[in-house]
Design a protein around this motif. Structure first.
Motif, PDB file in Angstrom:
ATOM      1  N   ARG A  78      47.724  45.198  46.474  1.00 51.32           N
ATOM      2  CA  ARG A  78      46.455  45.870  46.191  1.00 51.32           C
ATOM      3  C   ARG A  78      46.623  46.812  44.998  1.00 51.32           C
ATOM      4  O   ARG A  78      47.606  47.559  44.915  1.00 51.32           O
ATOM      5  CB  ARG A  78      46.002  46.668  47.420  1.00 51.32           C
ATOM      6  N   ALA A  80      43.541  48.918  42.553  1.00 49.91           N
ATOM      7  CA  ALA A  80      42.587  50.006  42.805  1.00 49.91           C
ATOM      8  C   ALA A  80      41.551  49.643  43.866  1.00 49.91           C
ATOM      9  O   ALA A  80      40.743  50.489  44.258  1.00 49.91           O
ATOM     10  CB  ALA A  80      41.878  50.364  41.502  1.00 49.91           C
ATOM     11  N   GLY A  81      41.536  48.389  44.296  1.00 46.46           N
ATOM     12  CA  GLY A  81      40.563  47.975  45.330  1.00 46.46           C
ATOM     13  C   GLY A  81      39.137  47.882  44.806  1.00 46.46           C
ATOM     14  O   GLY A  81      38.184  47.995  45.568  1.00 46.46           O
ATOM     15  N   THR A  82      38.980  47.627  43.475  1.00 42.37           N
ATOM     16  CA  THR A  82      37.623  47.480  42.929  1.00 42.37           C
ATOM     17  C   THR A  82      37.167  46.019  42.926  1.00 42.37           C
ATOM     18  O   THR A  82      36.073  45.719  42.443  1.00 42.37           O
ATOM     19  CB  THR A  82      37.531  47.998  41.472  1.00 42.37           C
ATOM     20  N   GLY A  83      38.000  45.125  43.420  1.00 41.35           N
ATOM     21  CA  GLY A  83      37.655  43.699  43.447  1.00 41.35           C
ATOM     22  C   GLY A  83      36.307  43.481  44.120  1.00 41.35           C
ATOM     23  O   GLY A  83      35.906  44.247  44.998  1.00 41.35           O
ATOM     24  N   LEU A  84      35.629  42.417  43.717  1.00 45.74           N
ATOM     25  CA  LEU A  84      34.271  42.187  44.240  1.00 45.74           C
ATOM     26  C   LEU A  84      34.180  40.905  45.053  1.00 45.74           C
ATOM     27  O   LEU A  84      33.083  40.417  45.315  1.00 45.74           O
ATOM     28  CB  LEU A  84      33.271  42.162  43.074  1.00 45.74           C
ATOM     29  N   GLY A  87      39.378  40.028  47.681  1.00 46.78           N
ATOM     30  CA  GLY A  87      40.766  39.601  47.462  1.00 46.78           C
ATOM     31  C   GLY A  87      41.778  40.520  48.113  1.00 46.78           C
ATOM     32  O   GLY A  87      42.813  40.075  48.615  1.00 46.78           O
ATOM     33  N   LEU A  99      50.105  49.034  44.710  1.00 46.73           N
ATOM     34  CA  LEU A  99      50.842  49.161  43.454  1.00 46.73           C
ATOM     35  C   LEU A  99      50.410  50.388  42.652  1.00 46.73           C
ATOM     36  O   LEU A  99      50.860  50.565  41.524  1.00 46.73           O
ATOM     37  CB  LEU A  99      50.605  47.887  42.610  1.00 46.73           C
ATOM     38  N   SER A 142      33.798  46.269  33.367  1.00 49.12           N
ATOM     39  CA  SER A 142      32.979  47.484  33.482  1.00 49.12           C
ATOM     40  C   SER A 142      33.623  48.497  34.424  1.00 49.12           C
ATOM     41  O   SER A 142      33.271  49.667  34.410  1.00 49.12           O
ATOM     42  CB  SER A 142      31.583  47.130  33.983  1.00 49.12           C
ATOM     43  N   GLY A 159      35.063  40.898  30.692  1.00 46.85           N
ATOM     44  CA  GLY A 159      34.344  42.133  30.356  1.00 46.85           C
ATOM     45  C   GLY A 159      33.380  41.854  29.232  1.00 46.85           C
ATOM     46  O   GLY A 159      33.324  40.724  28.708  1.00 46.85           O
ATOM     47  N   VAL A 214      52.760  40.880  40.941  1.00 47.06           N
ATOM     48  CA  VAL A 214      53.082  41.211  39.557  1.00 47.06           C
ATOM     49  C   VAL A 214      53.592  42.659  39.501  1.00 47.06           C
ATOM     50  O   VAL A 214      52.936  43.577  40.003  1.00 47.06           O
ATOM     51  CB  VAL A 214      51.815  41.062  38.680  1.00 47.06           C
ATOM     52  N   PHE A 336      26.266  47.988  37.757  1.00 46.23           N
ATOM     53  CA  PHE A 336      26.380  47.630  39.178  1.00 46.23           C
ATOM     54  C   PHE A 336      26.143  48.862  40.046  1.00 46.23           C
ATOM     55  O   PHE A 336      25.333  48.845  40.975  1.00 46.23           O
ATOM     56  CB  PHE A 336      27.756  47.046  39.507  1.00 46.23           C
ATOM     57  N   HIS A 381      26.860  38.921  31.277  1.00 44.29           N
ATOM     58  CA  HIS A 381      27.488  38.652  29.992  1.00 44.29           C
ATOM     59  C   HIS A 381      26.798  37.381  29.472  1.00 44.29           C
ATOM     60  O   HIS A 381      27.299  36.257  29.644  1.00 44.29           O
ATOM     61  CB  HIS A 381      28.989  38.430  30.166  1.00 44.29           C
ATOM     62  N   GLU A 425      34.521  35.768  36.703  1.00 39.75           N
ATOM     63  CA  GLU A 425      35.550  36.796  36.504  1.00 39.75           C
ATOM     64  C   GLU A 425      35.914  37.559  37.769  1.00 39.75           C
ATOM     65  O   GLU A 425      36.946  38.208  37.811  1.00 39.75           O
ATOM     66  CB  GLU A 425      35.096  37.785  35.419  1.00 39.75           C
ATOM     67  N   HIS A 426      35.088  37.490  38.813  1.00 35.60           N
ATOM     68  CA  HIS A 426      35.370  38.325  39.992  1.00 35.60           C
ATOM     69  C   HIS A 426      36.249  37.629  41.013  1.00 35.60           C
ATOM     70  O   HIS A 426      36.623  38.224  42.018  1.00 35.60           O
ATOM     71  CB  HIS A 426      34.057  38.761  40.667  1.00 35.60           C
ATOM     72  N   ASN A 462      48.846  37.163  51.126  1.00 32.94           N
ATOM     73  CA  ASN A 462      47.387  37.098  51.019  1.00 32.94           C
ATOM     74  C   ASN A 462      46.768  35.868  51.690  1.00 32.94           C
ATOM     75  O   ASN A 462      46.042  35.080  51.050  1.00 32.94           O
ATOM     76  CB  ASN A 462      46.949  37.187  49.554  1.00 32.94           C
TER      77      ASN A 462
HETATM   78  C1  LIG Z   1      31.449  48.604  39.217  1.00 31.92           C
HETATM   79  C2  LIG Z   1      32.334  47.402  39.032  1.00 31.92           C
HETATM   80  C3  LIG Z   1      32.261  46.698  37.844  1.00 31.92           C
HETATM   81  C4  LIG Z   1      33.079  45.581  37.651  1.00 31.92           C
HETATM   82  N1  LIG Z   1      33.016  44.925  36.457  1.00 31.92           N
HETATM   83  C5  LIG Z   1      33.838  43.883  36.225  1.00 31.92           C
HETATM   84  C6  LIG Z   1      33.809  43.196  34.969  1.00 31.92           C
HETATM   85  O1  LIG Z   1      33.051  43.540  34.046  1.00 31.92           O
HETATM   86  N2  LIG Z   1      34.641  42.154  34.813  1.00 31.92           N
HETATM   87  C7  LIG Z   1      35.505  41.762  35.790  1.00 31.92           C
HETATM   88  O2  LIG Z   1      36.241  40.801  35.582  1.00 31.92           O
HETATM   89  N3  LIG Z   1      35.553  42.382  36.982  1.00 31.92           N
HETATM   90  C8  LIG Z   1      34.758  43.436  37.228  1.00 31.92           C
HETATM   91  N4  LIG Z   1      34.817  44.084  38.434  1.00 31.92           N
HETATM   92  C9  LIG Z   1      35.722  43.577  39.491  1.00 31.92           C
HETATM   93  C10 LIG Z   1      37.120  44.257  39.555  1.00 31.92           C
HETATM   94  O3  LIG Z   1      37.097  45.543  38.977  1.00 31.92           O
HETATM   95  C11 LIG Z   1      38.193  43.408  38.890  1.00 31.92           C
HETATM   96  O4  LIG Z   1      38.359  42.202  39.621  1.00 31.92           O
HETATM   97  C12 LIG Z   1      39.557  44.088  38.757  1.00 31.92           C
HETATM   98  O5  LIG Z   1      40.440  43.287  38.007  1.00 31.92           O
HETATM   99  C13 LIG Z   1      40.221  44.399  40.089  1.00 31.92           C
HETATM  100  O6  LIG Z   1      41.312  45.265  39.845  1.00 31.92           O
HETATM  101  P1  LIG Z   1      41.889  46.192  41.010  1.00 31.92           P
HETATM  102  O7  LIG Z   1      43.050  46.949  40.470  1.00 31.92           O
HETATM  103  O8  LIG Z   1      40.826  47.010  41.601  1.00 31.92           O
HETATM  104  O9  LIG Z   1      42.395  45.082  42.019  1.00 31.92           O
HETATM  105  P2  LIG Z   1      42.192  44.948  43.621  1.00 31.92           P
HETATM  106  O10 LIG Z   1      40.759  44.948  43.957  1.00 31.92           O
HETATM  107  O11 LIG Z   1      43.044  45.971  44.275  1.00 31.92           O
HETATM  108  O12 LIG Z   1      42.797  43.528  43.858  1.00 31.92           O
HETATM  109  C14 LIG Z   1      42.156  42.382  43.373  1.00 31.92           C
HETATM  110  C15 LIG Z   1      43.019  41.154  43.663  1.00 31.92           C
HETATM  111  O13 LIG Z   1      44.200  41.237  42.907  1.00 31.92           O
HETATM  112  C16 LIG Z   1      45.357  41.174  43.747  1.00 31.92           C
HETATM  113  N5  LIG Z   1      46.328  42.088  43.141  1.00 31.92           N
HETATM  114  C17 LIG Z   1      46.144  43.391  42.813  1.00 31.92           C
HETATM  115  N6  LIG Z   1      47.247  43.854  42.206  1.00 31.92           N
HETATM  116  C18 LIG Z   1      48.139  42.828  42.153  1.00 31.92           C
HETATM  117  C19 LIG Z   1      49.453  42.679  41.653  1.00 31.92           C
HETATM  118  N7  LIG Z   1      50.112  43.671  41.058  1.00 31.92           N
HETATM  119  N8  LIG Z   1      50.066  41.470  41.788  1.00 31.92           N
HETATM  120  C20 LIG Z   1      49.439  40.428  42.375  1.00 31.92           C
HETATM  121  N9  LIG Z   1      48.189  40.512  42.872  1.00 31.92           N
HETATM  122  C21 LIG Z   1      47.550  41.697  42.756  1.00 31.92           C
HETATM  123  C22 LIG Z   1      44.862  41.594  45.122  1.00 31.92           C
HETATM  124  O14 LIG Z   1      45.671  41.025  46.142  1.00 31.92           O
HETATM  125  C23 LIG Z   1      43.451  41.030  45.121  1.00 31.92           C
HETATM  126  O15 LIG Z   1      43.485  39.666  45.462  1.00 31.92           O
HETATM  127  C24 LIG Z   1      33.986  45.183  38.671  1.00 31.92           C
HETATM  128  C25 LIG Z   1      34.056  45.905  39.852  1.00 31.92           C
HETATM  129  C26 LIG Z   1      33.248  46.997  40.038  1.00 31.92           C
HETATM  130  C27 LIG Z   1      33.361  47.762  41.327  1.00 31.92           C
END
Ligand SMILES: Cc1cc2nc3c(=O)[nH]c(=O)nc-3n(C[C@H](O)[C@H](O)[C@H](O)COP(=O)(O)OP(=O)(O)OC[C@H]3O[C@@H](n4cnc5c(N)ncnc54)[C@H](O)[C@@H]3O)c2cc1C
Length: 485
Positions: A78, A80-84, A87, A99, A142, A159, A214, A336, A381, A425-426, A462
């Motif tokens: 995990r 930042a947990g911003t995934g949509l 995951g 991480l 974003s 993005g 990673v 969003f 986009h 992308e999500h 996972n």
């Molecule tokens: C307001 C908002 C706007 C957004 N806009 C966009 C956008 O414009 N474009 C876009 O693509 N996404 C967007 N997102 C979605 C999200 O931010 C992305 O998917 C982002 O890459 C997730 O990063 P995270 O660190 O939060 O990962 P997490 O949510 O923590 O994890 C996402 C996935 O990655 C895996 N993971 C995390 N870290 C690792 C690691 N080190 N090694 C292996 N696997 C890992 C997790 O197991 C999970 O499956 C948006 C989300 C929000 C809330």
């Protein structure tokens, strides 16, 4: 009367073993603490993890993975947990390997235009750390103020500026990965553009945390463009805005960004913390940016705005300075979150379509909105056909969450039907795993799950993500073999 003191919850044997690797202060096991990890930005499904372990280096990740393998306990990486798409959401009982404390910029090599970061490094921080030297990191989700580059690699994030510069995979040069066996491998990083053998970098990027964790990332950084121009075009008819998008790309100019918002989305952003005073009675606007060498940049934006004018635009304007440009972008990037200002809950969808099909797909989405009696805003986009229908609902109204989920799935079906895809992308995560069947046959899915099983044979990393019921043995018609999907 004495109230009986509640016994303090003690760490179980697993938590104690993890503490032995990373230290007591780096493991969460109390129920109250674990609640924060029950989902990511996709909130319709939740599960409680067994524990959360904060790793500080690659060896920690490897040792934790080996320990969990021995105990046969599933685990999830995990950021930042911003995934949509769910995951990083536990199905229940996994250990979360967080991480976020691996967050250093390890190396900056301006001569070769490369930076090396740990996976918990926040996306925007990279550009902020190098902008005074004249460089930036192009992929700009974003959520970039919060999301980690490790999460971006796992999701192959895009993005607004990915139309011209490409998504995360186009900017990753090398990775260090802890495999589900606990082994540590380096891929890419050879200093040459191509390597013999399979493209492991390509397979790992976008694998949604199902093939490995990673732990180090080498990224490509770019020189700041000499010039930039940003324009807004307001339309009374969304079909005109959609046609303008196709016509702009047809001119041969590739804008750095070409974003669209419809009237419900505009209502949201204007009610948010970053209103810019968009007219309240327009059907849609395009936010357009061009960049590159200074010479000719004014002509490029003018040519694009001329295309908008030939598509019945109501009004166009060009940002007069950096302050105005930043305000427009802050408003767009709030998109969003801004839905929270007009609806108690919302579900973000993420389909991709051929650009030329925009008008008909938007009409379908409007019909879905009427069918389920739920408002749907569109922020997307537009230049690369990556739609984000935002389905507004109220989870406290019985049945609305379910209707939102069904409406979301129908939006993805429409995207698939016009030759597009169910995610731009999500990622697929939990949310869209059933919809994988909209675009892949059993055989195609089996080819992918075979790869998953090479890396992740016991499906401890996972589980339950990306494919319909991964890890479970079901019959698929391929050489009469039984394979897991
Ligand atoms: C307001 C908002 C706007 C957004 N806009 C966009 C956008 O414009 N474009 C876009 O693509 N996404 C967007 N997102 C979605 C999200 O931010 C992305 O998917 C982002 O890459 C997730 O990063 P995270 O660190 O939060 O990962 P997490 O949510 O923590 O994890 C996402 C996935 O990655 C895996 N993971 C995390 N870290 C690792 C690691 N080190 N090694 C292996 N696997 C890992 C997790 O197991 C999970 O499956 C948006 C989300 C929000 C809330």
């Amino acid at each position: 009367m004495f109230r009986k003191k509640r016994a303090k919850q003690k760490p179980d044997a697993t938590a104690k073993q993890l503490m032995g690797i990373v230290g007591e202060e780096n493991v969460l096991y109390l129920k109250g603490d674990l609640l924060s990890y029950e989902c990511d930005g996709y909130t319709l499904e939740r599960g409680i993890p067994r524990a959360v372990v904060f790793v500080r280096n690659t060896q920690h990740v490897s040792d934790v993975v080996k320990q969990l393998n021995e105990l046969e306990i599933p685990y999830i990486a995990r950021g930042a947990g911003t995934g949509l798409s769910g995951g990083a959401t536990p199905r229940g009982g996994e250990v979360i390997i967080s991480l976020v404390r691996m967050k250093r910029l390890l190396d900056l090599d301006l001569e070769n235009r490369q930076a090396v970061v740990e996976p918990g490094y926040i996306n925007l921080k990279l550009t902020q750390s190098i902008s005074d030297k004249g460089y930036y990191y192009a992929p700009d989700p974003s959520s970039q103020y919060a999301c980690t580059i490790g999460g971006n690699v796992a999701e192959n994030s895009g993005g607004a500026h990915c139309l011209k510069y490409g998504v995360t995979t186009n900017h990753i040069l090398g990775l260090e990965v802890v495999l589900p066996s606990g082994e540590i491998i380096e891929i890419g990083n050879s200093g040459v553009p191509d390597q013999p053998g399979y493209d492991l970098l390509g397979i790992l990027t976008g694998s949604e945390g199902t093939l490995g964790i990673v732990t180090k990332i080498t990224v490509n950084i770019l020189k700041n463009p000499e010039g930039k121009k940003t324009g807004l075009a307001y339309f009374d008819d969304i079909d005109d805005a959609s046609q303008a998008v196709s016509d702009i790309i047809a001119t041969g100019i590739i804008p750095a960004a070409l974003e669209m918002m419809d009237e419900i989305a505009i209502e949201g952003v204007e009610a948010s913390a970053y209103p810019v005073g968009h007219p309240s009675d327009i059907a849609a606007f395009l936010l357009i940016e061009v960049d590159g060498i200074q010479e000719g940049i004014d002509d490029q934006i003018e040519d694009i705005l001329t295309v908008c004018k030939s598509n019945h635009v109501r009004d166009v304007k060009v940002a007069k300075d950096e302050a105005e440009r930043s305000m427009w972008w802050a408003n767009r990037k709030m998109g969003f979150g801004a839905m929270g200002a007009i609806s108690p809950d919302y579900l973000v969808q993420d389909g991709v379509i051929p650009r030329t099909r925009l008008p008909e797909v938007l009409a379908h989405i409007s019909a879905i909105s009427r069918k389920y009696e739920l408002r749907i805003a569109n922020i997307f986009h537009a230049g690369d056909g990556n739609l984000h229908p935002l389905i507004l609902f109220d989870a406290s109204v019985p049945g609305e969450s379910d209707r939102a989920s069904k409406a979301g799935s129908e939006c993805l079906q429409v995207c698939a039907d016009v030759g597009g895809s169910i995610t731009g992308e999500h990622g697929v995560g939990i949310e869209k795993s059933a919809e994988m069947r909209f675009i892949f046959t059993d055989e195609e899915m089996a080819a992918q799950t075979d790869i998953r099983h090479v890396f992740n044979p016991d499906d401890l990393l996972n589980p339950g993500k990306l494919f319909p019921e991964p890890g479970r043995c079901v019959e698929v018609k391929r050489d009469e073999k039984k394979v897991s999907v």
